[in-house]
Write an enzyme that holds these catalytic residues in place. Structure first.
Site, PDB file in Angstrom:
ATOM      1  N   CYS A 172      -1.080  18.383 -13.072  1.00 60.07           N
ATOM      2  CA  CYS A 172      -0.739  19.677 -12.471  1.00 60.07           C
ATOM      3  C   CYS A 172      -1.795  20.736 -12.731  1.00 60.07           C
ATOM      4  O   CYS A 172      -1.801  21.789 -12.082  1.00 60.07           O
ATOM      5  CB  CYS A 172       0.615  20.153 -13.006  1.00 60.07           C
ATOM      6  SG  CYS A 172       1.982  19.052 -12.550  1.00 60.07           S
ATOM      7  N   VAL A 218      -2.467  -4.757 -13.248  1.00 64.32           N
ATOM      8  CA  VAL A 218      -1.463  -5.808 -13.199  1.00 64.32           C
ATOM      9  C   VAL A 218      -1.321  -6.259 -11.749  1.00 64.32           C
ATOM     10  O   VAL A 218      -0.978  -5.470 -10.868  1.00 64.32           O
ATOM     11  CB  VAL A 218      -0.105  -5.320 -13.751  1.00 64.32           C
ATOM     12  CG1 VAL A 218       0.960  -6.397 -13.572  1.00 64.32           C
ATOM     13  CG2 VAL A 218      -0.238  -4.952 -15.229  1.00 64.32           C
ATOM     14  N   ALA A 231       5.708   1.858 -14.610  1.00 68.89           N
ATOM     15  CA  ALA A 231       5.446   3.299 -14.490  1.00 68.89           C
ATOM     16  C   ALA A 231       4.189   3.486 -13.650  1.00 68.89           C
ATOM     17  O   ALA A 231       3.205   4.084 -14.083  1.00 68.89           O
ATOM     18  CB  ALA A 231       5.290   3.926 -15.874  1.00 68.89           C
ATOM     19  N   THR A 232       4.237   2.929 -12.443  1.00 66.22           N
ATOM     20  CA  THR A 232       3.048   2.859 -11.593  1.00 66.22           C
ATOM     21  C   THR A 232       2.807   4.123 -10.764  1.00 66.22           C
ATOM     22  O   THR A 232       1.847   4.190 -10.000  1.00 66.22           O
ATOM     23  CB  THR A 232       3.150   1.649 -10.648  1.00 66.22           C
ATOM     24  OG1 THR A 232       4.471   1.607 -10.076  1.00 66.22           O
ATOM     25  CG2 THR A 232       2.922   0.358 -11.418  1.00 66.22           C
ATOM     26  N   GLY A 233       3.698   5.119 -10.879  1.00 68.57           N
ATOM     27  CA  GLY A 233       3.438   6.406 -10.255  1.00 68.57           C
ATOM     28  C   GLY A 233       3.513   6.402  -8.741  1.00 68.57           C
ATOM     29  O   GLY A 233       4.218   5.594  -8.125  1.00 68.57           O
ATOM     30  N   THR A 283      16.242  -1.558 -13.902  1.00 71.36           N
ATOM     31  CA  THR A 283      16.194  -2.042 -12.529  1.00 71.36           C
ATOM     32  C   THR A 283      17.280  -3.103 -12.343  1.00 71.36           C
ATOM     33  O   THR A 283      18.078  -3.359 -13.251  1.00 71.36           O
ATOM     34  CB  THR A 283      14.824  -2.652 -12.205  1.00 71.36           C
ATOM     35  OG1 THR A 283      14.661  -3.877 -12.938  1.00 71.36           O
ATOM     36  CG2 THR A 283      13.695  -1.685 -12.561  1.00 71.36           C
ATOM     37  N   ALA A 291      12.071   0.962 -15.182  1.00 78.82           N
ATOM     38  CA  ALA A 291      11.095   1.710 -14.394  1.00 78.82           C
ATOM     39  C   ALA A 291      11.313   3.202 -14.630  1.00 78.82           C
ATOM     40  O   ALA A 291      12.432   3.652 -14.920  1.00 78.82           O
ATOM     41  CB  ALA A 291      11.214   1.383 -12.903  1.00 78.82           C
ATOM     42  N   GLY A 340       9.348   7.426 -13.946  1.00 83.68           N
ATOM     43  CA  GLY A 340       8.277   8.239 -13.364  1.00 83.68           C
ATOM     44  C   GLY A 340       8.315   8.302 -11.853  1.00 83.68           C
ATOM     45  O   GLY A 340       9.345   8.059 -11.211  1.00 83.68           O
TER      46      GLY A 340
END
Length: 546
Positions: free
Chosen positions: A42, A80, A111-113, A269, A276, A278
């Site tokens: 941010c 990954v 947490a792959t965004g 999940t 999971a 984020g």
């Protein structure tokens, strides 16, 4: 126990830190395909604009920090490639050496965004076209500006990041043009609040093109769908993000709204031992209880902490989001939380709406007006959402409203809050309290409001009405709403004898207070339907060209 986490920005590192606090003996490994970890995304616009002097301030932690403080192994430049839930393994590629190997887990955290959404615009891959999602994007933009000294910038999209970049590019001396395909800026706001922001942006020398779509980006221009060509030495595409969930989808993990990973309140999940958190996950809305996708850094940190806690035996649970957001541009602060009026109506609520225009503190202390739009449920008086456009003190009021909505407060409760007061900080009755009073009067006390849009509909309906401008004659003569008759409040008691009490009456003043007093007079005189214009002439004028 071995914990593998995919992703090392906000959510992934928060999960790792909390897991380590709960379990000193677990082996914790994070794989991150980027070079930068745990950065303050941010803050990126402010580094580009020069307000943040060093990029290092946004990237204060590296893998060595996490190894030293948390005994967590973070492998950067490691992607990954696949998850095998049956074998509880992941396939990983070392992007530096090209080596591909398999690692196993007992617990896995995804947490792959998210990644920037890029519309199908020809030329969007040109070298002077950018998105701003990660530190690499930031560095490329900064380098381009330093190397090429652009004079003009076009920003496609007017969300938070686009507008923050608008301010920072303007601070660097660039001419900035904003392009928005919707009829208003900032899609999260209702149009009657976005208009205040747009006028402020334009006053600060930025060209704003709404209801406009870019179809092509050339070497030095942006071409719109109507054929108009706009000069652009650089282009920023800021049209939102979408979750990075390809890896999860292939592994058989269930997706929800916007294609984000569906999780329960424990961040689990649908597959055992896989969590999971984020920006890759969906959330649920505090007001409606329904799933939503609202990717924010604050939520990413929160859900990461919950995931790390749950997988190590903790009892934290996610409690939902209100979609709270705030940003500043050219000295103005814009904030919103909960449901917009548009969203509330789409969800089936019968809403009461007010536009409360009040200073953040007394005029003699330099107070500046803010416009607070409150949205409430007529059936039970519950506060559903708030939007604020103003200057100082917007953040303070917004956070009070967030707390109130979170704990299901009714509008009548806002007046009774024991808020901090002293002239340097607030008015005796804070704008939060006034918002509650106005909405409570409208819902429960027989003092209904009418918005500018509702008034327009009435004016075109053919229904008979009396529109009364209760201000001084001199104010009326400077500008008034079409069809309004001037009856100052002081004269209204006598003048009311000449009006039909069965005809709908509508009162207004500059901002609403005197209009409400006039409304009370007419109701006291036995008029059956009397409305006061929400936000008065000031709000009506903001949404209309007279």
């Amino acid at each position: 126990m071995k914990i593998i986490i995919i992703g090392a920005v906000a959510a992934g590192t928060s999960a790792a830190a909390k897991a380590r606090r709960n379990n000193e003996n677990a082996e914790i490994v994070i794989y991150e395909k980027d070079h930068y970890i745990s950065y303050s995304g941010c803050g990126m616009p402010y580094y580009i604009g020069g307000e943040v002097e060093s990029a290092d301030e946004l990237t204060p932690r590296d893998p060595a920090f996490f190894k030293s403080k948390y005994n967590v192994d973070i492998y950067i430049s490691h992607e990954v490639l696949a998850i095998s839930p049956e074998e509880k393994t992941v396939t990983v590629k070392n992007l530096t050496t090209g080596e591909v190997f398999t690692d196993y887990y007992d617990k896995l955290v995804i947490a792959t965004g998210a990644k920037a959404t890029i519309p199908p615009i020809e030329g969007s891959k040109n070298k002077h076209v950018f998105t701003l999602r990660n530190i690499g994007d930031m560095n490329r933009i900064k380098k381009f500006i330093v190397t090429n000294s652009p004079n003009t910038a076009v920003i496609i999209g007017t969300g938070f990041i686009g507008l923050e970049m608008c301010e920072n590019l303007k601070a660097l001396g660039l001419d900035v043009i904003l392009i928005e395909r919707l009829p208003q800026v900032t899609p999260a706001l209702d149009s009657d609040m976005a208009v205040h922001l747009q006028k402020h942006i334009e006053k600060n020398g930025v060209t704003v093109l709404t209801s406009a779509s870019a179809t092509e980006i050339t070497e030095n221009s942006v071409v719109l769908s109507d054929g108009k060509e706009i000069k652009a030495d650089m282009v920023l595409i800021s049209t939102g993000v979408r979750p990075n969930t390809e890896l999860a989808k292939v592994a058989g993990i269930e997706l929800g709204v916007a294609g984000a990973i569906r999780v329960n309140t424990k961040m689990e999940t649908n597959l055992p031992d896989i969590y999971a958190c984020g920006d890759c996950t969906e959330q649920f809305h505090v007001v409606t209880g329904k799933p939503v996708y609202r990717p924010l850094g604050s939520t990413a940190n929160k859900t990461g902490r919950i995931a790390g806690d749950r997988l190590t035996g903790g009892d934290l649970e996610f409690r939902g989001v209100l979609g709270t957001g705030i940003f500043g541009i050219f000295g103005m602060t814009v904030g919103q939380t909960g449901l917009s009026e548009r969203e509330a109506k789409e969800q089936g609520y019968d809403v009461a709406v007010c536009h409360n225009i009040k200073p953040n503190k007394p005029d003699y202390m330099g107070g500046k007006e803010m416009v607070i739009k409150g949205i409430a449920d007529k059936s039970d008086g519950r506060l559903l959402g708030v939007q604020i456009v103003g200057y100082e003190g917007v953040d303070k009021r917004l956070d009070v409203f967030v707390t109130a909505i979170t704990y299901k407060a009714k509008v009548e409760d806002l007046f009774h809050l024991d808020l901090a007061y002293a002239p340097p900080f607030s008015t005796t009755k804070d704008p939060v309290m006034y918002t509650g009073m106005i909405l409570d009067n409208a819902i429960s006390k027989g003092r209904p409001l009418i918005t500018a849009d509702e008034l327009d509909a009435l004016m075109h309906s053919g229904e008979k009405y009396n529109l009364i401008d209760a201000r001084a004659v001199s104010q009326y003569e400077k500008g008034h709403i079409d069809t309004a008759q001037s009856i100052p409040q002081a004269n209204l008691r006598n003048a009311s004898e000449t009006l039909d009490k069965d005809t709908v009456a509508i009162t207004y003043c500059n901002k609403g207070v005197t209009g409400n007093a006039a409304q009370n007079v007419l109701l006291g005189k036995g008029f059956k339907q009397v409305f006061n214009i929400s936000g008065g002439h000031k709000q009506y004028r903001a949404t209309h060209t007279e």
